[in-house]
Design an enzyme around this catalytic site. Structure first.
Site, PDB file in Angstrom:
ATOM      1  CG  ASP A   1      -0.433   0.053   2.837  1.00  0.00           C
ATOM      2  OD1 ASP A   1      -0.627   0.324   3.589  1.00  0.00           O
ATOM      3  OD2 ASP A   1       1.168  -0.505   2.722  1.00  0.00           O
TER       4      ASP A   1
ATOM      5  CG  ASP B   1       6.358   1.582   5.710  1.00  0.00           C
ATOM      6  OD1 ASP B   1       5.447   2.731   5.561  1.00  0.00           O
ATOM      7  OD2 ASP B   1       6.625   1.510   6.407  1.00  0.00           O
ATOM      8  CG  ASP B   2       3.987   0.559   1.606  1.00  0.00           C
ATOM      9  OD1 ASP B   2       3.583   1.207   2.665  1.00  0.00           O
ATOM     10  OD2 ASP B   2       3.688  -1.145   1.638  1.00  0.00           O
TER      11      ASP B   2
ATOM     12  CG  ASN C   1       0.483   2.883   3.981  1.00  0.00           C
ATOM     13  OD1 ASN C   1      -0.093   3.371   5.348  1.00  0.00           O
ATOM     14  ND2 ASN C   1       1.448   2.538   3.494  1.00  0.00           N
TER      15      ASN C   1
ATOM     16  CB  THR D   1       4.840  -4.098   3.186  1.00  0.00           C
ATOM     17  OG1 THR D   1       4.520  -3.326   1.463  1.00  0.00           O
ATOM     18  CG2 THR D   1       5.522  -5.338   2.474  1.00  0.00           C
TER      19      THR D   1
ATOM     20  CG  ASN E   1       0.544   1.899  13.739  1.00  0.00           C
ATOM     21  OD1 ASN E   1      -0.199   0.805  13.987  1.00  0.00           O
ATOM     22  ND2 ASN E   1       1.603   2.029  12.648  1.00  0.00           N
TER      23      ASN E   1
ATOM     24  CD  GLU F   1       0.790  -3.145  11.220  1.00  0.00           C
ATOM     25  OE1 GLU F   1      -0.572  -4.009  10.209  1.00  0.00           O
ATOM     26  OE2 GLU F   1       1.233  -2.218  10.498  1.00  0.00           O
ATOM     27  CG  PHE F   2      -2.817   1.018   9.266  1.00  0.00           C
ATOM     28  CD1 PHE F   2      -2.175   0.943   7.722  1.00  0.00           C
ATOM     29  CD2 PHE F   2      -3.821   2.425   9.181  1.00  0.00           C
ATOM     30  CE1 PHE F   2      -3.531   1.490   6.991  1.00  0.00           C
ATOM     31  CE2 PHE F   2      -3.937   2.779   7.879  1.00  0.00           C
ATOM     32  CZ  PHE F   2      -4.223   2.494   6.781  1.00  0.00           C
ATOM     33  CG  ASN F   3      -0.140  -2.722   7.007  1.00  0.00           C
ATOM     34  OD1 ASN F   3      -0.198  -1.806   6.494  1.00  0.00           O
ATOM     35  ND2 ASN F   3       1.633  -4.102   6.918  1.00  0.00           N
TER      36      ASN F   3
ATOM     37  CG  HIS G   1       6.308   0.372   9.514  1.00  0.00           C
ATOM     38  ND1 HIS G   1       6.622   0.440  10.944  1.00  0.00           N
ATOM     39  CD2 HIS G   1       6.354   1.940   9.805  1.00  0.00           C
ATOM     40  CE1 HIS G   1       6.541   1.531  11.423  1.00  0.00           C
ATOM     41  NE2 HIS G   1       5.724   2.270  10.922  1.00  0.00           N
ATOM     42  CG  ASP G   2       5.870  -1.624   4.461  1.00  0.00           C
ATOM     43  OD1 ASP G   2       4.993  -0.786   4.358  1.00  0.00           O
ATOM     44  OD2 ASP G   2       5.538  -2.194   5.449  1.00  0.00           O
TER      45      ASP G   2
HETATM   46  O1  RIB Z   1       1.845  -0.286  10.749  1.00  0.00           O
HETATM   47  C1  RIB Z   1       2.911   0.077   9.836  1.00  0.00           C
HETATM   48  C2  RIB Z   1       2.722  -0.013   7.945  1.00  0.00           C
HETATM   49  O2  RIB Z   1       1.318   0.418   7.677  1.00  0.00           O
HETATM   50  C3  RIB Z   1       3.631  -0.491   6.644  1.00  0.00           C
HETATM   51  O3  RIB Z   1       3.276  -1.364   6.530  1.00  0.00           O
HETATM   52  C4  RIB Z   1       3.563   1.481   6.708  1.00  0.00           C
HETATM   53  O4  RIB Z   1       3.427   1.107   5.078  1.00  0.00           O
HETATM   54  C5  RIB Z   1       1.648   1.103   6.690  1.00  0.00           C
HETATM   55  O5  RIB Z   1       1.138   0.345   5.941  1.00  0.00           O
HETATM   56 CA    CA Z   2       2.485  -0.361   4.263  1.00  0.00          CA
END
Ligand code: RIB
Ligand code: CA
Length: 315
Positions: free
Chosen positions: A11, A15-16, A40, A127, A166, A172-174, A243-244
């Protein structure tokens, strides 16, 4: 040793994008394709951002397919406040001029690639939210079973001092963005390695202002792209968590992380525990029914050395 054949499901997000730049400079990987998912940013942005990064990095030949524009059952909730209004940190990375998307949706794209290879040849590296992976499991379970393994960025397992959420204190977001998809993946029996916030927010493996300056001062085109796309995140948060890139790097060099196998449960009910990933540390449960190898430590300095050596290698 032949390169590991990988498909990245992303996404793109800041960081991707860094993970793509790293993967392109890693001879240990053979990138067979990249699929985009909403996360994201909306799918239109995350898909376009894959093309932007590939073209800017001089890698237009990698096929790109679009996947899910929304989670399995929930409304999409982007994180543009983190990744910028374009999902790429507002960086001056040109719009793609000559790249197009594969006609197939992500699940079919992944399935066709996997079926064209021997069983166990391909590693899938999600990711972003696990929505595309869930569609693959639902629509082509026999194909999913041919994957070697899935190395995902996601989760917060409370296994290190950094293993908190986060989005909420535990999520965590993903995983939070599409907990139903993640729950289906963790229940699938696939060979899963989960690289969570426990290790990706370890400060020894993050980019601080001093390290960011190394990228900014490098004349290497990839370093320049990395510096520009991450500048806004650094300015807003004082750090760029990788992260990714760590999920990708753990395929390049598995010795950079340590893992333990646990039964992992994904919470799908609404509220502050939505998207929580619970690693059951009770000994019997761990021996009875682990469903994932969860990252419990990272060699931060070696991780950063690898990334910086590859992103600044051309100047
Ligand atoms: O929580 C971090 C993840 O969520 C990372 O993959 C960032 O790119 C978002 O997708
Ligand atoms: Ca990501």
């Amino acid at each position: 040793m032949p390169p590991t054949k990988v498909i990245l499901d992303m996404d793109v997000g800041v960081d991707d994008a860094l993970a793509i730049l790293l993967a392109l400079r890693s001879p240990e990987l053979d990138i067979l394709g990249i699929t985009a998912v909403a996360g994201n940013a909306p799918l239109s942005m995350t898909a376009n951002n894959v093309l932007r990064v590939l073209e800017a990095a001089g890698a237009p030949e990698i096929p790109v397919a679009r996947g899910a524009a929304r989670p399995l059952t929930r409304e999409p909730e982007a994180a543009l406040h983190v990744h910028g209004n374009d999902g790429l940190g507002g960086a001056p990375v040109p719009q793609p001029s000559r790249l197009t998307f594969d006609d197939r949706p992500a699940a079919a794209f992944i399935s066709d690639i996997v079926m064209a290879h021997e069983p166990g040849e391909i590693t899938l590296i999600p990711t972003g939210p696990m929505t595309n992976v869930a569609h693959l499991l639902r629509e082509a379970p026999q194909t999913a079973a041919r994957l070697n393994r899935i190395v995902l960025m996601g989760g917060a397992f409370a296994l290190t001092p950094y293993g908190f959420g986060n989005v909420t204190s535990v999520s965590e977001f993903n995983i939070w963005a599409d907990p139903e998809a993640a729950a289906e993946l963790f229940a699938s029996g696939m060979d899963i390695t989960a690289v969570g916030l426990d290790v990706t927010t370890d400060p020894t493996g993050s980019i601080n202002a001093e390290r960011h300056e190394i990228l900014r001062r490098s004349a290497d085109p990839s370093a320049q792209i990395a510096a520009t796309v991450s500048a806004q995140v650094l300015e807003r948060y004082g750090v760029v968590n990788l992260h990714d890139p760590l999920a990708v790097t753990s395929v390049i060099d598995p010795t950079l992380i340590q893992t333990q196998r646990y039964p992992v449960e994904v919470i799908t009910v609404d509220g502050s525990t939505r998207g929580q990933t619970i690693a059951d540390r009770r000994a019997r449960r761990r021996s009875d029914s682990p469903n994932a190898a969860v990252a419990t430590a990272v060699d931060g300095p070696r991780f950063l050395d690898l990334i910086f050596s590859r992103l600044t290698q051309r100047a």
